[in-house]
Design a protein around this motif. Sequence first.
Motif, mmCIF file in Angstrom:
data_model
loop_
_atom_site.group_PDB
_atom_site.id
_atom_site.type_symbol
_atom_site.label_atom_id
_atom_site.label_comp_id
_atom_site.label_asym_id
_atom_site.label_seq_id
_atom_site.Cartn_x
_atom_site.Cartn_y
_atom_site.Cartn_z
ATOM 1 N N TRP A 1 0.828 -1.204 0.000
ATOM 2 C CA TRP A 1 0.000 0.000 0.000
ATOM 3 C C TRP A 1 0.866 1.259 0.000
ATOM 4 C CZ3 TRP A 1 -4.587 1.242 -1.392
ATOM 5 C CH2 TRP A 1 -5.091 2.488 -1.042
ATOM 6 N N ARG B 1 0.609 4.086 -2.799
ATOM 7 C CA ARG B 1 0.224 5.447 -2.429
ATOM 8 C C ARG B 1 1.283 6.470 -2.833
ATOM 9 N NH1 ARG B 1 -0.427 9.190 1.738
ATOM 10 N NH2 ARG B 1 -2.598 9.851 2.048
ATOM 11 N N LEU C 1 -6.979 2.178 2.178
ATOM 12 C CA LEU C 1 -6.985 0.751 2.485
ATOM 13 C C LEU C 1 -7.750 0.608 3.791
ATOM 14 C CD1 LEU C 1 -6.109 -2.203 2.124
ATOM 15 C CD2 LEU C 1 -3.959 -1.624 3.282
ATOM 16 N N ILE D 1 -2.586 -3.606 -7.244
ATOM 17 C CA ILE D 1 -3.368 -2.514 -6.652
ATOM 18 C C ILE D 1 -3.359 -1.301 -7.578
ATOM 19 C CG2 ILE D 1 -3.476 -0.900 -4.712
ATOM 20 C CD1 ILE D 1 -2.334 -3.157 -2.944
#
Length: 343
Positions: A191, A195, A205, A297
């Motif tokens: 993540w 990001r 998230l 993602i």
Amino acid sequence: MRVLWLSPWMRPLARIHADALRSVGHEVRLVTSDQHPESGPARDDEWVLDPRPKQASTYRPFWRVQREVRAYAPDVVVAELVRDPRWLALATGAPRIDVVHDDRPHDAGEQLPRWERTLFDRWRSRADLTIFFSEFVADQVDRPLRALVPLSSDVADADVPGLVDAAGRRDFVLSGRLNGYKNIPVALEAWRLHRDGPHFRGDELVLIGDGELPDDLPPGVRWQRGPFRYADQLDTLARAKASLVHYRRATQSGVQVLAMQLGVMPIVSPEGALPELQPLGGPVVDVDDVRSLAGVIDALADPEHAARQGRAAREAYLRRHSRPHVAQALSAAVGLAVSSRRG
């Protein structure tokens, strides 16, 4: 047939299975407990007991239910995760089906005392038939007569919200019991990469459930702490761009099937039956591959892509896991257990 389903710990899923069997003509009664967060008031088809044999106050209700079970006279008994020795007496006489969800504990917290393993493993191995929910688990457990049933979601199909379009898609979710086997440190590192990269679309998230997590969660991570209750979380889960089911240790996952049912693409690891249950072409990423996980993602951050993948996930659920498929397989298993005993 008259089916008695013993399920002290998985009450929502047992209700789904009972309703599936009822939809194809069987009569079903459920013996369960209030141990699951989703328990709620008892339905007309449920006997609710406290599965703690050391509590003296639990014996009188058990004896009453035992008398009523005998009067019900089931043609077949289905048992899953029974850990109260008294419940063995509810399954005497009729052909018995054992339900196996996992071939091994996920972590130390799921290890049972030696006396429980000795008593109940022997009892389960003597079932007339064993139900499995994946080829992977079936291959790990030595049972002579087995049946494969599609893994169902804990949520009834009628309670599922409509498919969310691209404009309504936001956030990524990681839900359930937030224990070590969920591979959360790798998810958090992936993540961070997403990001800080060019594909970030302002999502969060969202971690949903109880567990032990670090206090210093990365920016853009929101923890909805507390027992995981479907009624409170379905909207959050249904509008997600993806559901992280990227576990370090797994057999199969109801969270994965729930995501598919809601029209959300799961991101899974190659562990256990996760790739077996994954929609065709759905992402499968090695457990320690942070960069590849971040790349998936990145791709699903595009709401149009997330919506297309979500539709594919919903279609895979309807083809394999919806009530008609579950009902047909369970009904066949019940018939096989009874014919096996007669044979």
